[in-house]
Design a protein around this motif. Structure first.
Motif, PDB file in Angstrom:
ATOM      1  N   ILE A  68      -5.349   8.595  -2.874  1.00 31.01           N
ATOM      2  CA  ILE A  68      -4.102   8.234  -2.181  1.00 31.01           C
ATOM      3  C   ILE A  68      -3.356   9.506  -1.781  1.00 31.01           C
ATOM      4  O   ILE A  68      -2.897   9.640  -0.643  1.00 31.01           O
ATOM      5  N   GLU A  69      -3.297  10.471  -2.725  1.00 34.52           N
ATOM      6  CA  GLU A  69      -2.658  11.751  -2.391  1.00 34.52           C
ATOM      7  C   GLU A  69      -3.405  12.468  -1.271  1.00 34.52           C
ATOM      8  O   GLU A  69      -2.804  13.060  -0.379  1.00 34.52           O
ATOM      9  N   GLN A  70      -4.732  12.384  -1.339  1.00 32.96           N
ATOM     10  CA  GLN A  70      -5.515  13.052  -0.287  1.00 32.96           C
ATOM     11  C   GLN A  70      -5.305  12.406   1.080  1.00 32.96           C
ATOM     12  O   GLN A  70      -5.238  13.103   2.095  1.00 32.96           O
ATOM     13  N   LEU A  71      -5.203  11.088   1.068  1.00 32.14           N
ATOM     14  CA  LEU A  71      -4.941  10.392   2.337  1.00 32.14           C
ATOM     15  C   LEU A  71      -3.560  10.779   2.874  1.00 32.14           C
ATOM     16  O   LEU A  71      -3.382  10.985   4.079  1.00 32.14           O
ATOM     17  N   GLN A  72      -2.584  10.900   1.957  1.00 31.41           N
ATOM     18  CA  GLN A  72      -1.240  11.315   2.391  1.00 31.41           C
ATOM     19  C   GLN A  72      -1.281  12.715   3.000  1.00 31.41           C
ATOM     20  O   GLN A  72      -0.667  12.970   4.029  1.00 31.41           O
ATOM     21  N   LYS A  73      -2.049  13.619   2.354  1.00 32.86           N
ATOM     22  CA  LYS A  73      -2.192  14.980   2.901  1.00 32.86           C
ATOM     23  C   LYS A  73      -2.814  14.951   4.287  1.00 32.86           C
ATOM     24  O   LYS A  73      -2.545  15.802   5.136  1.00 32.86           O
ATOM     25  N   LYS A  74      -3.665  13.967   4.497  1.00 33.63           N
ATOM     26  CA  LYS A  74      -4.350  13.859   5.790  1.00 33.63           C
ATOM     27  C   LYS A  74      -3.443  13.221   6.852  1.00 33.63           C
ATOM     28  O   LYS A  74      -3.852  13.080   8.014  1.00 33.63           O
ATOM     29  N   GLY A  75      -2.251  12.800   6.432  1.00 33.66           N
ATOM     30  CA  GLY A  75      -1.319  12.269   7.421  1.00 33.66           C
ATOM     31  C   GLY A  75      -1.101  10.765   7.367  1.00 33.66           C
ATOM     32  O   GLY A  75      -0.492  10.181   8.261  1.00 33.66           O
ATOM     33  N   TYR A  76      -1.610  10.143   6.307  1.00 36.19           N
ATOM     34  CA  TYR A  76      -1.413   8.694   6.182  1.00 36.19           C
ATOM     35  C   TYR A  76      -0.071   8.397   5.513  1.00 36.19           C
ATOM     36  O   TYR A  76       0.316   9.077   4.561  1.00 36.19           O
ATOM     37  N   LYS A 132       2.266   7.503  12.408  1.00 31.68           N
ATOM     38  CA  LYS A 132       1.321   7.954  11.380  1.00 31.68           C
ATOM     39  C   LYS A 132       0.229   6.925  11.195  1.00 31.68           C
ATOM     40  O   LYS A 132       0.383   5.763  11.551  1.00 31.68           O
ATOM     41  N   LYS A 133      -0.865   7.353  10.584  1.00 38.82           N
ATOM     42  CA  LYS A 133      -1.867   6.371  10.152  1.00 38.82           C
ATOM     43  C   LYS A 133      -1.302   5.622   8.951  1.00 38.82           C
ATOM     44  O   LYS A 133      -0.490   6.167   8.202  1.00 38.82           O
ATOM     45  N   PHE A 134      -1.756   4.392   8.755  1.00 38.66           N
ATOM     46  CA  PHE A 134      -1.130   3.557   7.732  1.00 38.66           C
ATOM     47  C   PHE A 134      -2.158   2.927   6.801  1.00 38.66           C
ATOM     48  O   PHE A 134      -3.157   2.356   7.255  1.00 38.66           O
ATOM     49  N   GLY A 135      -1.925   3.053   5.505  1.00 42.03           N
ATOM     50  CA  GLY A 135      -2.767   2.362   4.528  1.00 42.03           C
ATOM     51  C   GLY A 135      -1.903   1.662   3.506  1.00 42.03           C
ATOM     52  O   GLY A 135      -0.891   2.202   3.046  1.00 42.03           O
ATOM     53  N   HIS A 136      -2.278   0.453   3.145  1.00 46.12           N
ATOM     54  CA  HIS A 136      -1.513  -0.298   2.146  1.00 46.12           C
ATOM     55  C   HIS A 136      -2.484  -0.974   1.195  1.00 46.12           C
ATOM     56  O   HIS A 136      -3.327  -1.771   1.617  1.00 46.12           O
ATOM     57  N   LEU A 137      -2.376  -0.633  -0.097  1.00 43.99           N
ATOM     58  CA  LEU A 137      -3.241  -1.252  -1.105  1.00 43.99           C
ATOM     59  C   LEU A 137      -2.408  -2.281  -1.853  1.00 43.99           C
ATOM     60  O   LEU A 137      -1.407  -1.953  -2.484  1.00 43.99           O
ATOM     61  N   THR A 138      -2.825  -3.529  -1.739  1.00 47.52           N
ATOM     62  CA  THR A 138      -1.956  -4.646  -2.094  1.00 47.52           C
ATOM     63  C   THR A 138      -2.034  -5.054  -3.558  1.00 47.52           C
ATOM     64  O   THR A 138      -1.212  -5.823  -4.034  1.00 47.52           O
ATOM     65  N   SER A 139      -3.076  -4.574  -4.252  1.00 49.68           N
ATOM     66  CA  SER A 139      -3.234  -4.932  -5.662  1.00 49.68           C
ATOM     67  C   SER A 139      -4.170  -3.921  -6.298  1.00 49.68           C
ATOM     68  O   SER A 139      -4.880  -3.197  -5.606  1.00 49.68           O
ATOM     69  N   ASP A 140      -4.157  -3.894  -7.627  1.00 55.18           N
ATOM     70  CA  ASP A 140      -4.976  -2.918  -8.324  1.00 55.18           C
ATOM     71  C   ASP A 140      -6.465  -3.219  -8.137  1.00 55.18           C
ATOM     72  O   ASP A 140      -7.250  -2.337  -7.837  1.00 55.18           O
ATOM     73  N   ALA A 141      -6.822  -4.489  -8.330  1.00 55.58           N
ATOM     74  CA  ALA A 141      -8.214  -4.909  -8.139  1.00 55.58           C
ATOM     75  C   ALA A 141      -8.243  -5.970  -7.041  1.00 55.58           C
ATOM     76  O   ALA A 141      -7.746  -5.740  -5.947  1.00 55.58           O
ATOM     77  N   ASP A 142      -8.813  -7.150  -7.335  1.00 55.27           N
ATOM     78  CA  ASP A 142      -8.876  -8.219  -6.331  1.00 55.27           C
ATOM     79  C   ASP A 142      -7.500  -8.837  -6.089  1.00 55.27           C
ATOM     80  O   ASP A 142      -6.795  -9.142  -7.037  1.00 55.27           O
ATOM     81  N   PRO A 143      -7.143  -9.083  -4.840  1.00 54.75           N
ATOM     82  CA  PRO A 143      -5.924  -9.856  -4.567  1.00 54.75           C
ATOM     83  C   PRO A 143      -6.093 -11.293  -5.079  1.00 54.75           C
ATOM     84  O   PRO A 143      -7.201 -11.808  -5.151  1.00 54.75           O
TER      85      PRO A 143
END
Ligand code: MG
Ligand code: ZN
Length: 390
Positions: free
Chosen positions: A204-212, A231-242
């Motif tokens: 997640i930190e690496q994606l943020q560094k990449k501009g997400y 910006k590019k956008f990523g959203h992780l909605t749950s730890d495992a399966d939603p």
């Protein structure tokens, strides 16, 4: 009228009908393009096919969504589905390279890469050789790309569009693929594969560094998020399966709607080059594995609402091809004698997938290629052809 007379009349009707459809090359028109009837006799792509090019492609995959799942959704919803609005319907044969019954990995790899492969394969062929996915090719062509799923974003179906690994359970390796591509928008579960990994690397930190702009889950409903379109956008909605829709998962519809608008205007590039978006209704399959008709129907109807949003977008946009299909059927599901609109009598023959042919629905430029019966790998060829890829 005698039986013989009926047969003669039927025979004449058949002859007249065949003559008009084969001899007179009429042109049918609907929003999004003109198609000659002769073009409809395509048995398999690629073939010479001239029509307006599709600028945007929205591929909707209802995992495990066979004809019976659609039937149950239709009759549970007062005989109404957005799927009824599609002018073109076809059927695909979905077997894997090593098994008549496919899994979601081989099934999605067929759509993403155009190759028949073994069950469990993600973006690689039967010899484990990686093949470029349609998402990757769209990126190379300067298009914006996105994926939204109601499973984890590293689950077999979305994974097959972005990763190249030998086994579907290699979730941490699949998560790394999100750093190797330029995907512009993704939403799904599976945060732990990004930030609590065996190698201790925080993707997640690496994606943020990449501009997400990476948004964290649990804090807000998707519809309350503020999204920076530059910006590019990523959203992780749950730890495992939603969780299932019936247990409160709400993000799929707003995320799908946002994805279309985001990708259409993102960094101005899709204005020119268009976009590719894959949306998966992942849990229709899980309802089938659980032999739970209510689970299937609630997931099916949520997915149909998303299909309705994609159709609405495509009708307004005029340059968007919408393709809806499934990787395979799950459960050997049936709607049985004794059913009424108020109460369906259903049964299952399996807790796994079946070999049933799977429907394909298409709307927009290039849609008519999807009529007929063909291999699941042809969906890849037909989508590429519609986008005008060489
Ligand atoms: Mg899936
Ligand atoms: Zn399954």
């Amino acid at each position: 009228m005698s039986f013989v007379n009926k047969i003669i009349i039927l025979f004449l009707v058949v002859i007249v009908f065949s003559c008009t459809s084969y001899i007179t090359p009429s042109v049918s028109t609907y929003e999004g393009g003109e198609y000659e009837v002769s073009d409809m006799n395509i048995k398999s792509a690629p073939q010479g096919y001239s029509s307006k090019k599709a600028k945007n492609l929205i591929l909707l995959i209802g995992d495990g969504m066979g004809v019976a799942q659609i039937t149950a959704g239709l009759y549970s919803n007062n005989k109404s589905l957005y799927l009824e609005e599609f002018p073109v319907v076809g059927l695909h044969q979905n077997h894997a390279s090593d098994n008549l019954i496919t899994d979601s990995a081989a099934g999605a790899t067929a759509f993403a890469c155009g190759v028949k492969t073994y069950n469990g394969a993600i973006g690689v062929d039967a010899d484990t050789i990686p093949h470029k996915t349609i998402l990757e090719e769209c990126e190379e062509n300067g298009m914006a790309t996105g994926m939204v799923a109601s499973s984890t974003i590293v689950h077999a179906t979305p994974a097959s569009f972005i990763a190249h690994v030998k086994k579907r359970k290699m979730y941490e390796e699949i998560a790394e693929a999100f750093l190797k591509t330029e995907i512009d928008f993704f939403v799904g579960g599976g945060k732990k594969y990004f930030d609590r990994r065996d190698d201790d690397i925080n993707l997640i930190e690496q994606l943020q560094k990449k501009g997400y702009a990476m948004s964290t889950y649990f804090t807000k409903e998707f519809s309350d998020l503020t999204i920076d379109n530059s910006k590019k956008f990523g959203h992780l909605t749950s730890d495992a399966d939603p969780v299932p829709f019936s247990q409160g998962r709400k993000y799929l519809l707003p995320a799908a709607k946002t994805a279309m608008e985001f990708l259409k205007t993102h960094e101005d590039k899709s204005d020119e080059k268009g976009f590719f978006l894959m949306i998966e209704g992942s849990q229709i399959d899980w309802g089938g594995h659980a032999n739970n008709a209510e689970y299937i129907i609630s997931e099916m109807l949520e997915f149909d609402n998303i299909i309705g949003e994609a159709l609405k977008f495509a009708k307004e946009d005029g340059e968007t091809l919408v393709v809806v299909t499934a990787d395979h059927e799950t459960g050997g599901f049936a709607v049985n004698n004794g059913s009424t609109l108020d109460s369906l009598k259903t049964s299952f023959t399996s807790t796994y997938h079946t070999a049933e042919l799977i429907p394909v629905f298409a709307y927009g430029p290039g849609a008519y290629q999807f009529t007929g019966m063909y291999e699941n790998t042809e969906i890849y060829n037909k989508m590429r052809l519609a986008l005008g890829f060489e």
